[in-house]
Design an enzyme around this catalytic site. Structure first.
Site, PDB file in Angstrom:
ATOM      1  CG  ASP A 160      -6.565  -3.922  -3.244  1.00 21.60           C
ATOM      2  OD1 ASP A 160      -7.570  -2.743  -2.430  1.00 21.60           O
ATOM      3  OD2 ASP A 160      -5.565  -3.014  -3.134  1.00 21.60           O
TER       4      ASP A 160
ATOM      5  CB  SER B 203      -1.061  -0.111   0.971  1.00 23.64           C
ATOM      6  OG  SER B 203      -1.840   0.930   0.989  1.00 23.64           O
TER       7      SER B 203
ATOM      8  CG  HIS C 267      -4.923  -3.459   0.534  1.00 24.66           C
ATOM      9  ND1 HIS C 267      -5.119  -2.075  -0.642  1.00 24.66           N
ATOM     10  CD2 HIS C 267      -3.965  -2.563   1.162  1.00 24.66           C
ATOM     11  CE1 HIS C 267      -3.865  -1.550  -0.346  1.00 24.66           C
ATOM     12  NE2 HIS C 267      -3.667  -1.767   1.183  1.00 24.66           N
TER      13      HIS C 267
END
Length: 439
Positions: free
Chosen positions: A361, A154, A418
């Site tokens: 995601d 991320s 994610h």
């Protein structure tokens, strides 16, 4: 349940007092600059090797910014123990020496003497990273020359880009004796505007919104883009949060980390602002579909009691999975891309750049990643575009696809949101082997 052990571990003739769990480990604080103290926690590999330096060192970076690697990355994703304090089957420690770094300063067990010492830009984060790694090598000189890989999830993937630039500069200047071989950008916040603009199309294609919902999302996303193009970066971050609100409304709270599920609807009105809701979600870095088992410990309690005591963390330092101040101080930098840095690394270095993405995601959607990848200006751009897209087979199961040329490669990972290492360990092994030859 595997009880944690307070032990004296003998590590290459050195003693680490007060370890947590039955694994060889080392940890320490490094004062990276005045008022800023960064904490790392490294587990030595359990691989059957003559010496642990026969295996690479991986630094894991959590997202946010403000998510704690020593807590979230370690216990929730890939460390040797899970939240039941049981040995994790798919821990990366089986193949690598793994360092969990609480980064930027102010995150997790890392702390600042005053809020003015928090970082405000990605480059400041990178400079702090060079300093903490200098401290690590001073304490552990046997790792000088050992292949180093930075894996960022991320926002951690965004941070890894500038870290690689600054680390290579330091290596060439001779101020650090590291051996940086590659960085991985996992579901990374590389080009935020591209990601935001693809939320609507992805949800529409998946049948999760109708045409009106799509148009509402895109209207909000284009406003965030316009503010960014006007140089109003803090306002663009606020509008990004407002775009998330439109997504929640059109989908009845789809989970941004896994589009196959949704986040719970609060029983009471949520009094937080759009920005606060989005900030807390980014730092959380965990899909709501991950159920909390009855035999799991509470991470916040674990980190502030047994772990804090075992590692000798200063009493005034309180671990938190929500480092709101860290996120707030990065607001002006949050929507800025790091694609220029990626081009610099591709054109001027031999560092491997690996991009992997879970296809479920939303926050860092795969379509959004492809947009900036296809715009990259580097010597191998055309050859990469022509390169074949190959399947990833693990134990006769299709785990995704990959495409590569030179020192750049892209991995599409199936059945993952994610956090790919948590969602699809088999697919994870494929990209670990690709970059390190182990996994």
């Amino acid at each position: 349940m595997l009880a944690y052990l307070l032990c004296i571990a003998v590590l290459s003739g050195k003693y680490v007092e007060g370890s947590f769990g039955p694994f060889n480990q080392t940890y320490d604080y490094v004062t990276v600059r005045e008022g800023a103290h960064m904490f790392y926690w490294m587990f030595y590999t359990t691989a059957d090797v003559a010496t642990y330096t026969d295996r690479p060192l991986i630094v894991w970076l959590q997202g946010g910014p403000g998510g704690s690697s020593t807590g979230i990355g370690n216990f929730e994703i890939l460390g040797p123990l899970d939240l039941r304090l049981q040995e994790r089957n798919h821990t990366w420690v089986k193949n690598f020496n793994v360092m969990f770094l609480d980064n930027p300063v102010g995150t997790g067990f890392s702390y600042v003497d005053d809020l003015r010492y928090l970082t405000t830009t990605n480059d400041q984060i990178a400079l702090d990273f060079v300093e903490v790694m200098k401290g690590f090598y001073r304490n552990n000189p046997e790792f000088e020359g050992v292949p180093l890989y930075i894996y960022g999830q991320s926002y951690g993937g965004k941070m890894a880009v500038d870290m690689a630039i600054r680390m290579r500069e330091a290596e060439e200047a001779g101020t650090i004796r590291s051996n940086l071989k590659g960085i991985a950008m996992g579901n990374a916040w590389i080009s935020p505007v591209d990601s935001t603009l693809t939320w609507g199309p992805l949800l529409l294609a998946a049948g999760l919104v109708d045409q009106q919902g799509y148009e509402n999302i895109q209207r909000a996303a284009r406003a965030a883009e316009r503010l960014f193009n006007e140089g109003r970066y803090v306002e663009s971050t606020a509008q990004w949060a407002a775009t998330q609100r439109e997504v929640f409304g059109a989908t009845t709270n789809v989970d941004f980390y896994d589009i196959l599920t949704k986040m719970p609807v609060p029983s009471l009105p949520d009094t937080r602002s759009d920005y606060e809701i989005s900030r807390d979600m980014m730092i959380r870095d965990r899909p709501y579909r991950s159920p909390v088992r009855q035999d799991e410990v509470n991470l916040n309690t674990l980190m502030n009691t047994e772990v804090k005591q075992a590692l000798g963390i200063p009493e005034h330092v309180v671990w938190s999975s929500l480092s709101n101040d860290v996120f707030d101080y990065q607001r002006g930098d949050f929507m800025k891309p790091v694609t220029d840095g990626i081009e610099k690394l591709l054109n001027e270095t031999d560092i491997i750049l690996q991009k992997y993405n879970g296809n479920l995601d939303l926050i860092c959607s795969t379509p959004g990643q492809i947009l900036w990848v296809d715009r990259l200006k580097w010597s191998g751009a055309e050859a990469y575009q022509r390169a074949p897209r190959n399947p990833i087979w693990e134990d006769n199961r299709l785990e995704g696809y990959y495409k590569a040329h030179g020192n750049f490669r892209f991995f599409w990972i199936n059945v993952a949101g994610h956090s790919v290492p948590r969602d699809n360990p088999a697919g994870t092994n494929a990209f670990l082997r690709d970059m390190t030859s182990f996994g």
